[in-house]
Motif scaffolding. Structure first.
Motif, PDB file in Angstrom:
ATOM      1  N   UNK A   1       0.825  -1.205   0.000  1.00  0.00           N
ATOM      2  CA  UNK A   1       0.000   0.000   0.000  1.00  0.00           C
ATOM      3  C   UNK A   1       0.859   1.255   0.000  1.00  0.00           C
ATOM      4  N   UNK A   2       1.876   1.290   0.853  1.00  0.00           N
ATOM      5  CA  UNK A   2       2.734   2.469   0.935  1.00  0.00           C
ATOM      6  C   UNK A   2       3.584   2.637  -0.310  1.00  0.00           C
ATOM      7  N   UNK A   3       4.018   1.516  -0.917  1.00  0.00           N
ATOM      8  CA  UNK A   3       4.717   1.610  -2.198  1.00  0.00           C
ATOM      9  C   UNK A   3       3.834   2.272  -3.245  1.00  0.00           C
ATOM     10  N   UNK A   4       2.566   1.846  -3.298  1.00  0.00           N
ATOM     11  CA  UNK A   4       1.639   2.453  -4.250  1.00  0.00           C
ATOM     12  C   UNK A   4       1.415   3.923  -3.976  1.00  0.00           C
ATOM     13  N   UNK A   5       1.329   4.283  -2.692  1.00  0.00           N
ATOM     14  CA  UNK A   5       1.141   5.694  -2.336  1.00  0.00           C
ATOM     15  C   UNK A   5       2.368   6.514  -2.709  1.00  0.00           C
ATOM     16  N   UNK A   6       3.556   5.968  -2.461  1.00  0.00           N
ATOM     17  CA  UNK A   6       4.794   6.659  -2.836  1.00  0.00           C
ATOM     18  C   UNK A   6       4.848   6.889  -4.347  1.00  0.00           C
ATOM     19  N   UNK A   7       4.527   5.847  -5.117  1.00  0.00           N
ATOM     20  CA  UNK A   7       4.573   5.951  -6.578  1.00  0.00           C
ATOM     21  C   UNK A   7       3.494   6.910  -7.078  1.00  0.00           C
ATOM     22  N   UNK A   8       2.321   6.897  -6.436  1.00  0.00           N
ATOM     23  CA  UNK A   8       1.258   7.807  -6.835  1.00  0.00           C
ATOM     24  C   UNK A   8       1.676   9.265  -6.632  1.00  0.00           C
ATOM     25  N   UNK A   9       2.222   9.572  -5.456  1.00  0.00           N
ATOM     26  CA  UNK A   9       2.654  10.944  -5.186  1.00  0.00           C
ATOM     27  C   UNK A   9       3.804  11.352  -6.102  1.00  0.00           C
ATOM     28  N   UNK A  10       4.738  10.424  -6.333  1.00  0.00           N
ATOM     29  CA  UNK A  10       5.841  10.737  -7.232  1.00  0.00           C
ATOM     30  C   UNK A  10       5.384  10.957  -8.656  1.00  0.00           C
ATOM     31  N   UNK A  11       4.426  10.131  -9.098  1.00  0.00           N
ATOM     32  CA  UNK A  11       3.971  10.247 -10.484  1.00  0.00           C
ATOM     33  C   UNK A  11       3.182  11.518 -10.745  1.00  0.00           C
ATOM     34  N   UNK A  12       2.836  12.258  -9.698  1.00  0.00           N
ATOM     35  CA  UNK A  12       2.276  13.597  -9.915  1.00  0.00           C
ATOM     36  C   UNK A  12       3.285  14.490 -10.629  1.00  0.00           C
ATOM     37  N   UNK A  13       4.576  14.104 -10.559  1.00  0.00           N
ATOM     38  CA  UNK A  13       5.574  14.815 -11.357  1.00  0.00           C
ATOM     39  C   UNK A  13       5.308  14.679 -12.839  1.00  0.00           C
ATOM     40  N   UNK A  14       4.810  13.489 -13.253  1.00  0.00           N
ATOM     41  CA  UNK A  14       4.447  13.312 -14.658  1.00  0.00           C
ATOM     42  C   UNK A  14       3.249  14.163 -15.026  1.00  0.00           C
ATOM     43  N   UNK A  15       2.314  14.346 -14.074  1.00  0.00           N
ATOM     44  CA  UNK A  15       1.174  15.240 -14.308  1.00  0.00           C
ATOM     45  C   UNK A  15       1.665  16.675 -14.471  1.00  0.00           C
ATOM     46  N   UNK A  16       2.583  17.090 -13.602  1.00  0.00           N
ATOM     47  CA  UNK A  16       3.138  18.446 -13.674  1.00  0.00           C
ATOM     48  C   UNK A  16       3.884  18.683 -14.978  1.00  0.00           C
ATOM     49  N   UNK A  17       4.462  17.607 -15.546  1.00  0.00           N
ATOM     50  CA  UNK A  17       5.250  17.737 -16.768  1.00  0.00           C
ATOM     51  C   UNK A  17       4.392  17.842 -18.021  1.00  0.00           C
ATOM     52  N   UNK A  18       3.086  18.045 -17.873  1.00  0.00           N
ATOM     53  CA  UNK A  18       2.197  18.189 -19.035  1.00  0.00           C
ATOM     54  C   UNK A  18       1.645  19.619 -19.080  1.00  0.00           C
TER      55      UNK A  18
ATOM     56  N   UNK B   1      -3.295   0.150  -7.844  1.00  0.00           N
ATOM     57  CA  UNK B   1      -2.566  -1.110  -7.838  1.00  0.00           C
ATOM     58  C   UNK B   1      -1.959  -1.382  -6.463  1.00  0.00           C
ATOM     59  N   UNK B   2      -1.508  -0.339  -5.783  1.00  0.00           N
ATOM     60  CA  UNK B   2      -0.999  -0.520  -4.427  1.00  0.00           C
ATOM     61  C   UNK B   2      -2.086  -1.018  -3.483  1.00  0.00           C
ATOM     62  N   UNK B   3      -3.304  -0.471  -3.596  1.00  0.00           N
ATOM     63  CA  UNK B   3      -4.418  -0.938  -2.786  1.00  0.00           C
ATOM     64  C   UNK B   3      -4.766  -2.390  -3.103  1.00  0.00           C
TER      65      UNK B   3
END
Length: 431
Positions: free
Chosen positions: A124-141, A255-257
């Motif tokens: 669960x925490x891995x998924x949360x970490x990846x979700x928060x990090x992947x907001x960088x991909x959202x910012x890059x648009x 996916x983490x959930x």
């Protein structure tokens, strides 16, 4: 503990995917070709894969706080150099420094989770970490497009250099220290344990070819494909990239959930990962066939596959003791980032085999590049599924023998049950 490292991973994802928007501007400003853009973007993945194992060892030995803060300082210097560059060589050096500086971003976050949180909550925490990090991909648009229109790509990288330096200082000053030396199995933690594990080599090819490809496609070649094949204008292109990035972020948490929910059920997380791999292969086949409908859905499926690290890291966490998790994840990252480098640079080389038509590469060029990739993914999926196929074959043969025949299958030989009782103790253990 958690949020500062999530911020570092956010920056790494932003750096990884920002070239999707920069490609056209760099081509226009500096006269770069497709292969140049592919190399410039993929050098990030090449540097990351080269240093993954040494960084994993450093994380296990020195701890994530010191390692991550020092490396983010390197990334800040690389971003500053990139903003000042006027040629391919200096751009490559700056991009390589960014790759080195963000190489530990995810592994250090995963290490923090291992050190400070319950093992049953890792998925669960891995998924949360990846979700928060992947907001960088959202910012890059779309958000990055607004900044690019305002201050240009040089100004953007100057700002990123400052923010990255601030993150390095924050991690060093705020995060507490905790040693992994006292964890169970620490004395026996060696790389040989990882590389001699048959389970690792069963999942590694599929993880590399699928997740690495998804990273490569989303972080670079999605935008040229949408421009060359779909002929989208800049506004629609950025909107589609934004949707893909949101799909990446949401699916990481989802996916983490899921992985957390099925934890403890035999092979359930592996089955989920195989399903994501099939989803990616199907999406790429749709892009290759290019039916007459919008491509947002298959490209969103590619984004979902890019977030499947939430599953693979949970699987790796179950395979190895806590003291080996960082190095095991690093060993897997070597293959994932290596494949991302091959796909990004190789796709550019393949595209340049066709002449430009009004500034666009033809569909057949992308079909050739994507098709070669899919064939290797199918081979990796078959390799991953071999144990399940063997189990299915054994059950089928047992049914063919017949429930009432009184016969058993042992080492591919049909024998009567009376002969099983004469097995010696050693043979019984193997049986």
């Amino acid at each position: 503990m958690f949020l500062p490292f999530a911020a570092g991973y956010y920056l790494s994802y932003l750096f990884r995917t920002i070239n999707t928007l920069l490609a056209e501007r760099l081509t226009s400003a500096l006269g770069l070709g497709a292969a140049d853009i592919g190399l410039l973007t993929s050098i990030y993945f090449l540097i990351v894969l080269v240093v993954q194992i040494p960084i994993g060892m450093c994380l296990d030995h020195f701890g994530p706080r010191r390692v991550q803060s020092a490396l983010l300082g390197v990334a800040a210097a690389g971003a500053a150099l990139f903003s000042l560059s006027s040629g391919v060589l200096s751009l490559l050096v700056g991009r390589a420094m960014i790759g080195l500086g963000t190489a530990a971003a995810l592994m250090s976050g995963l290490k923090i989770i291992v050190l400070w949180f319950p093992r049953e909550r890792m998925a669960l925490l891995n998924g949360l970490m990846i979700m928060l990090g992947s907001l960088g991909a959202v910012t890059a648009t779309a958000p990055a497009e607004v900044v690019l229109e305002w201050i240009g790509w040089r100004g953007l990288f100057e700002a990123l250099a400052a923010v990255t330096a601030l993150a390095a200082v924050l991690i060093y000053l705020v995060v507490p220290e905790r040693s992994a030396a006292s964890l169970p199995h620490a004395r026996f933690a060696t790389l040989r344990t990882i590389y001699s594990d048959a389970r690792f080599w069963r999942i590694a090819p599929l993880s590399a070819t699928c997740i690495g490809s998804a990273w490569a496609l989303q972080s670079l070649w999605a935008a040229p494909w949408l421009s060359d094949v779909e002929r989208l204008d800049r506004t629609k292109l950025v909107d589609e990239l934004f949707t893909m990035a949101v799909a990446l972020s949401v699916s990481a948490l989802f996916l983490g959930l899921l992985a957390n929910g099925v934890r403890g059920r035999s092979k359930a997380t592996e089955v989920l990962f195989a399903f994501v791999a099939v989803l990616l292969i199907g999406a790429e086949l749709v892009l290759i066939l290019h039916p007459p409908w919008p491509s947002l859905l298959p490209w969103s499926a590619v984004s979902v596959a890019a977030s499947a690290t939430a599953l693979t890291y949970a699987i790796i966490g179950d395979y190895f003791p806590i003291a080996l998790v960082a190095r095991a994840n690093g060993a897997l990252n070597v293959l994932q980032f290596g494949w991302a480098f091959i796909v990004q640079y190789g796709t550019g080389l393949i595209l340049e085999q066709w002449p430009l038509d009004a500034g666009h590469y033809p569909l057949i060029a992308y079909q050739t590049a994507f098709g070669a990739n899919v064939s290797l993914q199918l081979a990796a999926l078959l390799w991953f599924a071999v144990p399940w196929l063997e189990g299915l074959t054994g059950k089928t043969r047992a049914l063919l023998v017949g429930e009432g025949s009184g016969l058993w299958i042992l080492d591919d030989v049909i024998v009567p049950p009376a002969e099983l009782v004469i097995l010696e103790m050693g043979e019984g253990g193997e049986w």
